[in-house]
Design a protein around this motif. Structure first.
Motif, PDB file in Angstrom:
ATOM      1  N   ALA A 165      48.757 -18.454  42.455  1.00  0.00           N
ATOM      2  CA  ALA A 165      47.476 -19.033  42.061  1.00  0.00           C
ATOM      3  C   ALA A 165      46.676 -18.050  41.213  1.00  0.00           C
ATOM      4  O   ALA A 165      46.029 -18.432  40.228  1.00  0.00           O
ATOM      5  CB  ALA A 165      46.677 -19.441  43.297  1.00  0.00           C
ATOM      6  N   LEU A 166      46.725 -16.772  41.579  1.00  0.00           N
ATOM      7  CA  LEU A 166      46.009 -15.755  40.805  1.00  0.00           C
ATOM      8  C   LEU A 166      46.586 -15.640  39.398  1.00  0.00           C
ATOM      9  O   LEU A 166      45.839 -15.624  38.411  1.00  0.00           O
ATOM     10  CB  LEU A 166      46.088 -14.402  41.518  1.00  0.00           C
ATOM     11  N   GLY A 167      47.904 -15.557  39.280  1.00  0.00           N
ATOM     12  CA  GLY A 167      48.521 -15.437  37.957  1.00  0.00           C
ATOM     13  C   GLY A 167      48.219 -16.624  37.078  1.00  0.00           C
ATOM     14  O   GLY A 167      47.928 -16.473  35.877  1.00  0.00           O
ATOM     15  N   LEU A 168      48.282 -17.822  37.658  1.00  0.00           N
ATOM     16  CA  LEU A 168      47.957 -19.032  36.899  1.00  0.00           C
ATOM     17  C   LEU A 168      46.493 -19.022  36.467  1.00  0.00           C
ATOM     18  O   LEU A 168      46.167 -19.301  35.309  1.00  0.00           O
ATOM     19  CB  LEU A 168      48.265 -20.259  37.741  1.00  0.00           C
ATOM     20  N   GLY A 169      45.604 -18.688  37.393  1.00  0.00           N
ATOM     21  CA  GLY A 169      44.174 -18.676  37.076  1.00  0.00           C
ATOM     22  C   GLY A 169      43.821 -17.666  35.997  1.00  0.00           C
ATOM     23  O   GLY A 169      43.003 -17.953  35.108  1.00  0.00           O
ATOM     24  N   GLU A 170      44.438 -16.496  36.056  1.00  0.00           N
ATOM     25  CA  GLU A 170      44.164 -15.478  35.038  1.00  0.00           C
ATOM     26  C   GLU A 170      44.607 -15.957  33.656  1.00  0.00           C
ATOM     27  O   GLU A 170      43.914 -15.722  32.659  1.00  0.00           O
ATOM     28  CB  GLU A 170      44.872 -14.175  35.411  1.00  0.00           C
ATOM     29  N   ARG A 171      45.762 -16.618  33.596  1.00  0.00           N
ATOM     30  CA  ARG A 171      46.231 -17.111  32.303  1.00  0.00           C
ATOM     31  C   ARG A 171      45.338 -18.226  31.778  1.00  0.00           C
ATOM     32  O   ARG A 171      45.031 -18.283  30.584  1.00  0.00           O
ATOM     33  CB  ARG A 171      47.678 -17.607  32.429  1.00  0.00           C
ATOM     34  N   VAL A 172      44.890 -19.109  32.667  1.00  0.00           N
ATOM     35  CA  VAL A 172      44.019 -20.205  32.247  1.00  0.00           C
ATOM     36  C   VAL A 172      42.682 -19.670  31.735  1.00  0.00           C
ATOM     37  O   VAL A 172      42.148 -20.160  30.726  1.00  0.00           O
ATOM     38  CB  VAL A 172      43.812 -21.188  33.410  1.00  0.00           C
ATOM     39  N   LEU A 173      42.129 -18.672  32.396  1.00  0.00           N
ATOM     40  CA  LEU A 173      40.867 -18.099  31.915  1.00  0.00           C
ATOM     41  C   LEU A 173      41.065 -17.425  30.560  1.00  0.00           C
ATOM     42  O   LEU A 173      40.191 -17.508  29.686  1.00  0.00           O
ATOM     43  CB  LEU A 173      40.311 -17.100  32.933  1.00  0.00           C
ATOM     44  N   ALA A 174      42.211 -16.770  30.364  1.00  0.00           N
ATOM     45  CA  ALA A 174      42.492 -16.153  29.067  1.00  0.00           C
ATOM     46  C   ALA A 174      42.609 -17.219  27.974  1.00  0.00           C
ATOM     47  O   ALA A 174      42.087 -17.038  26.857  1.00  0.00           O
ATOM     48  CB  ALA A 174      43.778 -15.342  29.147  1.00  0.00           C
ATOM     49  N   MET A 175      43.267 -18.331  28.283  1.00  0.00           N
ATOM     50  CA  MET A 175      43.353 -19.438  27.327  1.00  0.00           C
ATOM     51  C   MET A 175      41.964 -19.966  26.981  1.00  0.00           C
ATOM     52  O   MET A 175      41.668 -20.271  25.813  1.00  0.00           O
ATOM     53  CB  MET A 175      44.205 -20.573  27.909  1.00  0.00           C
ATOM     54  N   THR A 176      41.108 -20.069  27.986  1.00  0.00           N
ATOM     55  CA  THR A 176      39.755 -20.581  27.763  1.00  0.00           C
ATOM     56  C   THR A 176      38.947 -19.634  26.899  1.00  0.00           C
ATOM     57  O   THR A 176      38.201 -20.064  26.001  1.00  0.00           O
ATOM     58  CB  THR A 176      39.057 -20.802  29.123  1.00  0.00           C
ATOM     59  N   SER A 177      39.097 -18.338  27.161  1.00  0.00           N
ATOM     60  CA  SER A 177      38.366 -17.344  26.360  1.00  0.00           C
ATOM     61  C   SER A 177      38.812 -17.388  24.901  1.00  0.00           C
ATOM     62  O   SER A 177      37.995 -17.298  23.974  1.00  0.00           O
ATOM     63  CB  SER A 177      38.588 -15.944  26.935  1.00  0.00           C
ATOM     64  N   GLU A 178      40.139 -17.525  24.703  1.00  0.00           N
ATOM     65  CA  GLU A 178      40.653 -17.600  23.331  1.00  0.00           C
ATOM     66  C   GLU A 178      40.120 -18.843  22.620  1.00  0.00           C
ATOM     67  O   GLU A 178      39.701 -18.772  21.459  1.00  0.00           O
ATOM     68  CB  GLU A 178      42.185 -17.624  23.369  1.00  0.00           C
ATOM     69  N   TYR A 179      40.124 -19.959  23.311  1.00  0.00           N
ATOM     70  CA  TYR A 179      39.698 -21.209  22.682  1.00  0.00           C
ATOM     71  C   TYR A 179      38.206 -21.194  22.361  1.00  0.00           C
ATOM     72  O   TYR A 179      37.792 -21.542  21.248  1.00  0.00           O
ATOM     73  CB  TYR A 179      40.026 -22.391  23.602  1.00  0.00           C
ATOM     74  N   THR A 180      37.381 -20.796  23.335  1.00  0.00           N
ATOM     75  CA  THR A 180      35.927 -20.816  23.112  1.00  0.00           C
ATOM     76  C   THR A 180      35.504 -19.738  22.109  1.00  0.00           C
ATOM     77  O   THR A 180      34.434 -19.845  21.498  1.00  0.00           O
ATOM     78  CB  THR A 180      35.171 -20.623  24.429  1.00  0.00           C
ATOM     79  N   GLY A 181      36.343 -18.712  21.926  1.00  0.00           N
ATOM     80  CA  GLY A 181      36.035 -17.700  20.914  1.00  0.00           C
ATOM     81  C   GLY A 181      36.309 -18.179  19.506  1.00  0.00           C
ATOM     82  O   GLY A 181      35.748 -17.651  18.535  1.00  0.00           O
ATOM     83  N   GLU A 241      53.060 -12.640  37.691  1.00  0.00           N
ATOM     84  CA  GLU A 241      53.556 -12.732  36.315  1.00  0.00           C
ATOM     85  C   GLU A 241      54.313 -14.040  36.098  1.00  0.00           C
ATOM     86  O   GLU A 241      54.220 -14.654  35.033  1.00  0.00           O
ATOM     87  CB  GLU A 241      54.462 -11.541  36.003  1.00  0.00           C
ATOM     88  N   SER A 242      55.072 -14.481  37.102  1.00  0.00           N
ATOM     89  CA  SER A 242      55.846 -15.712  36.952  1.00  0.00           C
ATOM     90  C   SER A 242      54.947 -16.923  36.785  1.00  0.00           C
ATOM     91  O   SER A 242      55.255 -17.837  36.010  1.00  0.00           O
ATOM     92  CB  SER A 242      56.766 -15.902  38.160  1.00  0.00           C
ATOM     93  N   ALA A 243      53.835 -16.951  37.508  1.00  0.00           N
ATOM     94  CA  ALA A 243      52.936 -18.107  37.452  1.00  0.00           C
ATOM     95  C   ALA A 243      52.190 -18.188  36.132  1.00  0.00           C
ATOM     96  O   ALA A 243      51.786 -19.273  35.707  1.00  0.00           O
ATOM     97  CB  ALA A 243      51.945 -18.059  38.608  1.00  0.00           C
ATOM     98  N   ALA A 244      52.005 -17.069  35.474  1.00  0.00           N
ATOM     99  CA  ALA A 244      51.287 -17.080  34.196  1.00  0.00           C
ATOM    100  C   ALA A 244      52.021 -17.894  33.140  1.00  0.00           C
ATOM    101  O   ALA A 244      51.403 -18.413  32.209  1.00  0.00           O
ATOM    102  CB  ALA A 244      51.083 -15.640  33.700  1.00  0.00           C
ATOM    103  N   VAL A 245      53.346 -18.026  33.295  1.00  0.00           N
ATOM    104  CA  VAL A 245      54.134 -18.809  32.330  1.00  0.00           C
ATOM    105  C   VAL A 245      54.737 -20.049  32.983  1.00  0.00           C
ATOM    106  O   VAL A 245      55.594 -20.710  32.405  1.00  0.00           O
ATOM    107  CB  VAL A 245      55.250 -17.941  31.702  1.00  0.00           C
ATOM    108  N   LEU A 246      54.318 -20.374  34.206  1.00  0.00           N
ATOM    109  CA  LEU A 246      54.826 -21.530  34.954  1.00  0.00           C
ATOM    110  C   LEU A 246      56.349 -21.460  35.088  1.00  0.00           C
ATOM    111  O   LEU A 246      57.059 -22.433  34.827  1.00  0.00           O
ATOM    112  CB  LEU A 246      54.406 -22.851  34.284  1.00  0.00           C
ATOM    113  N   ALA A 247      56.827 -20.293  35.509  1.00  0.00           N
ATOM    114  CA  ALA A 247      58.269 -20.091  35.645  1.00  0.00           C
ATOM    115  C   ALA A 247      58.841 -21.001  36.727  1.00  0.00           C
ATOM    116  O   ALA A 247      58.382 -20.984  37.869  1.00  0.00           O
ATOM    117  CB  ALA A 247      58.571 -18.633  35.977  1.00  0.00           C
TER     118      ALA A 247
END
Length: 385
Positions: free
Chosen positions: A242-258, A80-86
């Protein structure tokens, strides 16, 4: 088999999400626009909130004011911390605390752990050795102090995160062939000096030099396997980030490409885009599976090589780091590609995630280093033996 998390672990995730919800990934100057470190210190207000929510004491035993949870719970919070670059030394402080409680003397645990849980004590770790390409414990020597009942440390550790901000620096050292110990060195101790470094993610690191640094006997964890277990936990925690960061980046990508349209259609509906995002989703699922296996193996009683031929926990940690290093790199590279020019815009947070991903990829050894370690373990523990 039950692969679900426990009620206590899920509660820890809920608490972490509520704390990290207010963290902005772009809350400090961009590393791409800053010649030095993005900030002099870590996020102290966030650290105080983590302590108030009892997340710093999560993995401590109840006798030291904690909840008594395990490495899996720590990794859930780190994700969870990595998803927001804490920007907090959560992994370093909690991992050292767990190692002290597991391997240290009761006197050390009683004096240190309650202060960790309250947020009063900040700990970092010198885990990279002299160059980042050698065993960390080989970069520092520990010898008995002829003047006192303590020890004398000499050597250097590079790339120590927030070294100037920490109260204690956990330093692995060797006291003879094949004998690693763990010293807890106050940052203001005579003989300790710092040379500033800046990480790929823009954080303030330091090269820590120890010149005849004297420590008391109780400041040294001399238990066999203490440093090795801490090293494995640090690597596993890095995989969780790394997992938390990657999950957030993929979510950002999905939002943008949508939302991004070409020829009147969202680009997410194009086959080439869908295939690339699907591949990165598979990377993340593999990263998650190997991470939770590694974290589970670090629970006492599960890390030893068994009579059934099971490899030691180090093998599972190596597999997790191989997937984390390669997987997070592929995720952010695909995200940059699918975002187009926006991915490099310093007003958009993706470039920060890319910098953090590169730092995590190489932290505590890239994939190739862990592939070599895994090969050595397989050779030492042939199947069926």
């Amino acid at each position: 088999m039950d692969f679900t998390f426990t009620e206590e672990q899920r509660a820890a995730v809920d608490a972490a999400r509520s704390i990290f919800a207010g963290v902005a990934p772009d809350g400090v100057p961009s590393p791409a626009l800053t010649p030095g470190a993005v900030a002099e210190d870590f996020d102290r207000p966030l650290w105080a909130r983590l302590a108030k929510a009892d997340l710093l004491s999560l993995v401590l035993s109840p006798e030291h004011g904690g909840a008594g949870l395990d490495a899996v719970a720590l990794c859930l919070v780190l994700r969870e911390s990595a998803a927001v670059l804490a920007r907090v030394p959560l992994l370093e402080t909690c991992a050292v605390a767990m190692a002290v409680e597991r391997h240290g003397a009761e006197e050390l645990s009683a004096g240190l752990l309650p202060r960790v849980g309250s947020g009063e004590l900040v700990i970092t770790v010198g885990a990279n050795g002299r160059t980042g390409h050698e065993a960390a414990e080989l970069a520092v020597t520990a010898r008995p102090d002829a003047r006192t009942d303590g020890w004398v440390l000499d050597g250097v550790q590079t790339g120590v995160a927030w070294a100037r901000s920490a109260d204690l620096i956990a330093v692995p050292a060797h006291r003879g062939p094949g004998r690693a110990v763990l010293a807890l060195v106050p940052g203001d101790r005579a003989g300790v000096s710092f040379a500033d470094q800046v990480s790929t993610s823009g954080e303030r690191y330091a090269e820590v030099r120890l010149d005849s640094v004297r420590i008391a006997r109780h400041e040294l964890v001399d238990d066999e396997g203490a440093w090795e277990w801490l090293r494995l936990l640090l690597t596993t925690g890095t995989c969780a980030r790394a997992l938390g960061l990657g999950e957030r980046v993929l979510a950002m990508t999905s939002e943008y490409t949508g939302e991004r349209k070409q020829f009147g259609f969202p680009v997410a509906t194009f086959q080439a885009v869908a295939v690339q995002t699907a591949d990165r989703y598979i990377d993340l699922r593999a990263m998650a599976a190997t991470l939770w296996q590694a974290a589970w193996r670090l629970t006492p009683g599960r890390g030893e090589a068994g009579a059934d031929g099971a490899l030691p926990a180090a093998a599972d940690v190596a597999v997790a780091k191989i997937w984390a290093s390669d997987g997070v790199r592929r995720v952010v590279q695909t995200a940059q590609h699918l975002h187009g020019g926006l991915g490099a815009d310093t007003d958009y947070p993706l470039h920060r995630y890319h910098a953090w991903a590169k730092q995590l990829e190489l932290s505590l050894g890239p994939a190739a280093a862990h592939e070599e370690a895994l090969g050595d373990l397989l050779a030492a523990h042939p199947p069926g033996e």
